[in-house]
Design a protein around this motif. Structure first.
Motif, PDB file in Angstrom:
ATOM      1  N   ARG A  33       0.808  -1.207   0.000  1.00  0.00           N
ATOM      2  CA  ARG A  33       0.000   0.000   0.000  1.00  0.00           C
ATOM      3  C   ARG A  33       0.853   1.273   0.000  1.00  0.00           C
ATOM      4  NH1 ARG A  33      -5.270  -1.703   0.268  1.00  0.00           N
ATOM      5  NH2 ARG A  33      -5.329  -3.893   0.889  1.00  0.00           N
ATOM      6  N   PRO A  88      -4.868 -13.921  -0.578  1.00  0.00           N
ATOM      7  CA  PRO A  88      -4.110 -14.775   0.317  1.00  0.00           C
ATOM      8  C   PRO A  88      -4.411 -16.253   0.068  1.00  0.00           C
ATOM      9  CG  PRO A  88      -5.931 -13.764   1.499  1.00  0.00           C
ATOM     10  CD  PRO A  88      -5.972 -13.225   0.098  1.00  0.00           C
ATOM     11  N   VAL A 141     -10.283  -4.439   5.300  1.00  0.00           N
ATOM     12  CA  VAL A 141      -9.798  -3.985   3.999  1.00  0.00           C
ATOM     13  C   VAL A 141      -9.928  -2.477   3.901  1.00  0.00           C
ATOM     14  CG1 VAL A 141     -10.100  -4.168   1.520  1.00  0.00           C
ATOM     15  CG2 VAL A 141     -10.450  -6.166   2.946  1.00  0.00           C
ATOM     16  N   ALA A 151      -7.344  -0.740   5.842  1.00  0.00           N
ATOM     17  CA  ALA A 151      -6.057  -0.792   5.154  1.00  0.00           C
ATOM     18  C   ALA A 151      -6.025   0.220   4.011  1.00  0.00           C
ATOM     19  CB  ALA A 151      -5.798  -2.197   4.635  1.00  0.00           C
ATOM     20  N   LEU A 178      -5.622   3.735   5.534  1.00  0.00           N
ATOM     21  CA  LEU A 178      -4.454   3.972   6.383  1.00  0.00           C
ATOM     22  C   LEU A 178      -3.505   5.048   5.844  1.00  0.00           C
ATOM     23  CD1 LEU A 178      -3.096   3.102   8.989  1.00  0.00           C
ATOM     24  CD2 LEU A 178      -1.891   1.342   7.712  1.00  0.00           C
ATOM     25  N   GLN A 194      -3.324 -26.660   6.887  1.00  0.00           N
ATOM     26  CA  GLN A 194      -1.994 -26.963   7.388  1.00  0.00           C
ATOM     27  C   GLN A 194      -2.007 -26.845   8.900  1.00  0.00           C
ATOM     28  OE1 GLN A 194       0.919 -24.317   5.744  1.00  0.00           O
ATOM     29  NE2 GLN A 194       2.459 -25.914   5.707  1.00  0.00           N
ATOM     30  N   ASP A 195      -1.636 -27.922   9.616  1.00  0.00           N
ATOM     31  CA  ASP A 195      -1.735 -27.832  11.061  1.00  0.00           C
ATOM     32  C   ASP A 195      -0.571 -27.010  11.584  1.00  0.00           C
ATOM     33  OD1 ASP A 195      -0.195 -29.672  13.373  1.00  0.00           O
ATOM     34  OD2 ASP A 195       0.389 -30.023  11.297  1.00  0.00           O
ATOM     35  N   LEU A 218      -4.865 -26.452  -3.106  1.00  0.00           N
ATOM     36  CA  LEU A 218      -4.197 -25.331  -2.465  1.00  0.00           C
ATOM     37  C   LEU A 218      -5.177 -24.505  -1.644  1.00  0.00           C
ATOM     38  CD1 LEU A 218      -1.839 -23.858  -5.170  1.00  0.00           C
ATOM     39  CD2 LEU A 218      -1.213 -25.101  -3.118  1.00  0.00           C
ATOM     40  N   TYR A 219      -6.409 -24.430  -2.147  1.00  0.00           N
ATOM     41  CA  TYR A 219      -7.409 -23.594  -1.475  1.00  0.00           C
ATOM     42  C   TYR A 219      -7.568 -24.008  -0.014  1.00  0.00           C
ATOM     43  CZ  TYR A 219     -11.956 -22.103   0.124  1.00  0.00           C
ATOM     44  OH  TYR A 219     -12.952 -21.593   0.878  1.00  0.00           O
ATOM     45  N   TRP A 278      -5.388 -25.288   2.028  1.00  0.00           N
ATOM     46  CA  TRP A 278      -4.204 -25.156   2.887  1.00  0.00           C
ATOM     47  C   TRP A 278      -4.483 -24.283   4.097  1.00  0.00           C
ATOM     48  CZ3 TRP A 278       1.500 -24.601   1.155  1.00  0.00           C
ATOM     49  CH2 TRP A 278       1.870 -25.722   0.400  1.00  0.00           C
ATOM     50  N   SER A 316      -7.155  -8.651  12.948  1.00  0.00           N
ATOM     51  CA  SER A 316      -6.478  -8.111  11.776  1.00  0.00           C
ATOM     52  C   SER A 316      -6.800  -6.622  11.604  1.00  0.00           C
ATOM     53  CB  SER A 316      -6.848  -8.893  10.519  1.00  0.00           C
ATOM     54  OG  SER A 316      -8.230  -9.007  10.399  1.00  0.00           O
ATOM     55  N   ALA A 327      -4.502  -4.875  13.680  1.00  0.00           N
ATOM     56  CA  ALA A 327      -3.152  -4.887  13.101  1.00  0.00           C
ATOM     57  C   ALA A 327      -2.984  -3.703  12.160  1.00  0.00           C
ATOM     58  CB  ALA A 327      -2.898  -6.196  12.370  1.00  0.00           C
ATOM     59  N   VAL A 328      -4.042  -3.393  11.418  1.00  0.00           N
ATOM     60  CA  VAL A 328      -3.983  -2.240  10.532  1.00  0.00           C
ATOM     61  C   VAL A 328      -3.904  -0.964  11.360  1.00  0.00           C
ATOM     62  CG1 VAL A 328      -5.154  -0.979   8.714  1.00  0.00           C
ATOM     63  CG2 VAL A 328      -5.290  -3.464   8.774  1.00  0.00           C
ATOM     64  N   ASN A 331     -11.674 -13.201   0.338  1.00  0.00           N
ATOM     65  CA  ASN A 331     -10.279 -13.514  -0.012  1.00  0.00           C
ATOM     66  C   ASN A 331     -10.012 -13.413  -1.503  1.00  0.00           C
ATOM     67  OD1 ASN A 331      -9.452 -14.350   2.669  1.00  0.00           O
ATOM     68  ND2 ASN A 331     -10.784 -16.094   2.327  1.00  0.00           N
ATOM     69  N   ASN A 332     -10.941 -12.871  -2.279  1.00  0.00           N
ATOM     70  CA  ASN A 332     -10.833 -12.863  -3.738  1.00  0.00           C
ATOM     71  C   ASN A 332     -10.586 -14.263  -4.280  1.00  0.00           C
ATOM     72  OD1 ASN A 332     -11.250 -10.168  -4.205  1.00  0.00           O
ATOM     73  ND2 ASN A 332      -9.114  -9.682  -3.769  1.00  0.00           N
TER      74      ASN A 332
END
Lengths: 335, 508
Positions: free
Chosen positions: A49, A71, B41, B44, B47, B185-186, B199-200, B202, B333, B336-337, B413-414
């Motif tokens: 960003r 992600p 989002v 973010a 910000l 994934q543990d 993969l999705y 994971w 999260s 976090a931003v 998550n797009n």
């Protein structure tokens, strides 16, 4: 004399305007998307960003730059998308997990990307990994931890993360008495656990730990090779081992830090646009406004040209099999 | 301290600060209403704009925006059964059931009022907790967080239906939730569990597509089948009743306050996450019903099932600020931003925020209070119009709702995987509704399974068996047993008194 200077100036302005109009073409009215393989809120997202805010200014035509998060699977989802699916028109770039080259080195299933074929634009920030212990513990030097009793409890998120791999390799090569406790949801939870004395140590990027070290919660004992002036008195792990394979493995581990957090364009993107991006990055590295904002957010601004990133990647993928074998026994590819 | 409190207020009331806050409220309002466009989002995105602002201005702007999202995200949950945010899903159960009964106005009124109370309690708790914040947060280590998660899971007992059969179904649904939470994934050995080469999978199953699928898709299917409007019956031909909802809030003030405190407490604990607060308070609201018959009314549009989660949803914001401000460790999260906002404005979060920069910290408290008051004041006049949406015919509404659902699932998550997951959970949700299985325990298992697993592992890895003897752990264990036993005891007592009555009738 004065007159000719004025003429010269006018001529220069004309040339500049003409050049500007000519160069404006590629990006004028366009939108550049930076695809980030991490969710909003983390370091990669924050970096993307800041870049998005300043990059457009240095591209001819001043395009709008937007960030899109995709992600999943430690960035593989986003990388696969950009490499195989997205239109390679040069208007979509990627910012991924800096460890991704290890995914290819270790042959991670699902990664459908050849890291050598990205068009590397360059990196503007650099990270140094450090290992730190709670400041009130009596350990002054990293090798004091050989005699630690009871073992020093080190917090980690998951195997494949820097918080897990780095202590693991330190424990093995420096014979430190560490016990890795994995499963914390995030870096911040680990720092809190240190504060309440549940944990004694933590590994991570220096930028994520600066504020905690500054207020005296943790003491940094070892770093990956780096010339960051803040960490001048801290020994680097590579210097502490003598055995050549161990040295090579530790050096390999530090490679992502040398690459930094690079931006890439997919293999088919127009070379001319890639050249302009690289040019913009070079100028961005000297842009005071960008530097100031990035540094406030805790990033260490160091410019690594795209060509250098590519060279490092090629070097990693050409590592001798003996080193890769040992490396494989310690490192997984993950978040 | 009082001085700092007042100084904080004065700073927030400065015109340029207030303007930024109102701007934030305005943005947050729309972000909250639109499913998918999440609060994190948007934070973010916004910000970079705080660069160059004063700290107080920056936080007025960011927090103003953030605190509104939790309120307006509830609106779509209630009106359409589509959670506007992942954190608003518990309101679908009773809030949307009320809308279907034609009580949308009342539900919205109750929601806004309890949101406001929740926010005020959260802010007050934040202000009051500042001197004791550090010891409070530091008492809760991995073992205590594990027990908190277990206690939350124990609410499955009260969220289940009546009788042995109901309980069995509730436990089975909860177990399924726990199982789903283990996908990915543990975190201990890095083993890929139930990922089937995708993969999705994971990163595990995201909460947003799961709740959108479980709750919203069955509602839409039902609406398509019924071909009526959302509100099937209209009490006395009118739809407003906003004031009834406000009064409901005060009629059950005790519950609203208790759930506000639950929300604040869960917000304070970093590592529990935003989804937990509303489900635990929903569990508590159900449990506060005195008889099993009363409990059975939850999910059918009991206003208490709405008051609890909506109060907790807002109060947790005040709590979540505490670890961010006091330790520099974000609890979510979004926080976090916000932490990025600290660095941009040149503040270092940590103990200094509780001493040298105390007025700034208090200005955050005041921002939470003012932003919520402003939001509620702005929303009230809109409610009757919003409530009228529930009278639109299904054929007109369904396409729009479908769009919202899939947009909501996708934009988290797009990822197209999330859309498929939403459809799969939609099928599951529809089946569960059709066969009378409760969905709330499943979500509770999904939300808490990951947390319980992590902290159990950490507790054992760090302390061996010793963690079982920690005082806070023992207290939490006792509470967990109480949570489990109370509904069973209730039922047993009722059955016995029922049996006594029958015997008495027999004797006659």
């Amino acid at each position: 004399m004065r007159f000719s200077a004025r003429v010269l100036l006018a001529a220069l302005v004309c040339v500049a305007v003409a050049l500007g109009a000519f160069a404006q073409a590629p990006f004028a009215g366009k939108t550049v998307t930076v695809l980030v393989g991490n969710p909003p809120g983390g370091g990669y997202d924050r970096l993307a960003r800041v870049l998005a805010r300043h990059l457009g200014r240095h591209l001819p035509g001043s395009p709008t730059v937007v960030v899109q998060n995709m992600p999943g699977a430690a960035g593989i989802v986003a990388a696969n998308h950009l490499y195989n699916v997205a239109r390679p028109d040069g208007l979509t770039l990627g910012l991924f997990n800096q460890n991704m080259v290890f995914g290819q080195l270790l042959g991670v299933e699902g990664l459908r990307v050849d890291m050598r074929r990205w068009q590397w634009i360059g990196s503007l920030t650099r990270e140094t990994d450090v290992f730190a212990v709670r400041a009130e513990l009596p350990y002054r030097h990293i090798l004091d931890l050989r005699r630690a009793d009871p073992p020093v409890a080190v917090g980690a998120t998951a195997p494949g993360s820097g918080s897990y791999d780095f202590p693991l390799v330190l424990k093995a090569f420096l014979r430190l008495n560490l016990r890795i406790v994995s499963g914390y949801p995030g870096r911040s939870d680990i720092m809190l656990a240190i504060e309440r004395k549940e944990l004694d140590g933590v590994a991570g990027s220096w930028s994520s730990m600066t504020s905690f070290a500054q207020r005296g919660l943790v003491r940094v004992l070892v770093k990956t090779p780096s010339d960051n002036p803040d960490l001048g008195s801290v020994p680097s792990d590579v210097d502490l081992v003598a055995e050549p394979t161990a040295k090579a493995v530790l050096q390999l581990h530090a490679v992502p830090n040398r690459i930094g957090r690079p931006l890439v364009a997919p293999p088919g993107a127009p070379a001319e646009l890639v050249r302009l991006y690289r040019e913009a990055f070079r100028r961005l590295a000297e842009d005071a406004a960008f530097r100031q904002e990035a540094e406030r957010l805790g990033f260490e601004v160091v410019y690594t040209p795209g060509e250098a990133c590519l060279r490092i990647v090629e070097e990693v993928l050409a590592s001798p099999p003996a080193v890769v074998r040992v490396f494989k026994s310690f490192f997984r590819f993950g978040e | 301290m009082v001085e700092a409190l007042l100084e904080g207020l004065v700073r927030v009331l400065e015109p340029n600060v207030l303007t930024y806050m109102l701007l934030g409220v305005f943005l947050g309002f729309w972000v909250g209403i639109l499913p998918g466009l999440g609060g994190t989002v948007t934070l973010a995105l916004m910000l970079p704009f705080v660069y160059g602002m004063e700290p107080v201005q920056a936080f007025a702007f960011l927090l103003g925006m953030h605190s509104v999202v939790a309120t307006t995200g509830d609106l779509t949950s209630i009106l359409f059964g589509i959670p506007g945010e992942g954190i608003s899903a518990a309101l679908v159960l009773d809030g949307h059931a009320m809308a279907k009964k034609g009580e949308a106005g009342r539900a919205l009124g109750a929601n806004l009022m309890s949101s406001l109370i929740g926010a005020l309690v959260g802010a007050a708790a934040l202000a009051a907790a500042i001197p004791v914040v550090r010891p409070l947060v530091l008492t809760f280590g991995a073992p205590e967080l594990f027990l908190l998660a277990v206690m939350g899971i124990a609410f499955i007992a009260s969220l289940s239906g009546r009788g042995a059969r109901g309980l069995a179904r509730g436990v089975a649904a909860g177990a399924l939730g726990l199982l789903v939470s283990s996908v990915g994934q543990d975190p201990q050995a890095g083993i890929l569990r139930y990922t089937f080469g995708q993969l999705y999978l994971w990163g595990g199953i995201d909460l947003v597509p799961a709740v959108v699928g479980l709750f919203a898709i069955p509602e839409i299917l039902d609406l398509m089948v019924r071909r009526t409007s959302i509100a099937t019956t209209m009490p006395a031909g009118r739809l407003t009743g906003v004031w009834d909802g406000v009064k409901d809030c005060f009629r059950h003030l005790g519950l609203t306050l208790r759930c506000s405190l639950i929300g604040t407490f869960i917000g304070i604990m970093p590592g529990l996450g935003g989804g937990v607060a509303q489900w635990v308070s929903y569990g508590h609201a159900v449990q506060s019903a005195r008889t099993a018959e009363e409990r059975a009314r939850f999910g059918q549009g009991d206003v208490r099932g709405l008051l609890g989660p909506s109060a907790a949803n807002n109060s947790k914001e005040g709590g979540a600020l505490i670890p961010t401000v006091a330790f520099g460790v974000p609890g979510s999260s979004a926080m976090a931003v916000l932490l990025g906002g600290f660095f941009l404005t040149g503040l270092v979060p940590g103990p200094d925020m509780l001493s040298r920069h105390l007025p700034v910290t208090y200005s955050m408290v005041w921002t939470l209070v003012l932003a919520n008051v402003v939001t509620v004041a702005l929303c009230f006049p809109l409610l009757p119009y919003l409530a009228r949406l529930t009278t639109i015919r299904a054929t007109r509404l369904v396409p729009f709702l479908m769009l919202l659902v899939f947009l909501g699932a996708y934009t988290a998550n797009n990822s197209w995987g999330d859309v498929l997951a939403a459809v799969a959970f939609g099928a599951l949700g529809y089946a569960m509704v059709s066969f009378g299985w409760p969905r709330a325990p499943l979500v509770l298992g999904l939300v808490l399974g990951d947390i319980a697993e992590r902290y159990l592992w950490i507790s054992v890895a760090r302390y061996g068996w010793d963690w079982l003897g920690r005082p806070a752990v023992v207290v939490l264990m006792a509470l967990t047993v109480a949570v489990l036993v109370v509904p069973l005891l209730q039922e047993w007592r009722e059955r016995r008194s029922g049996a006594v009555l029958r015997e008495a009738a027999h004797a006659e």
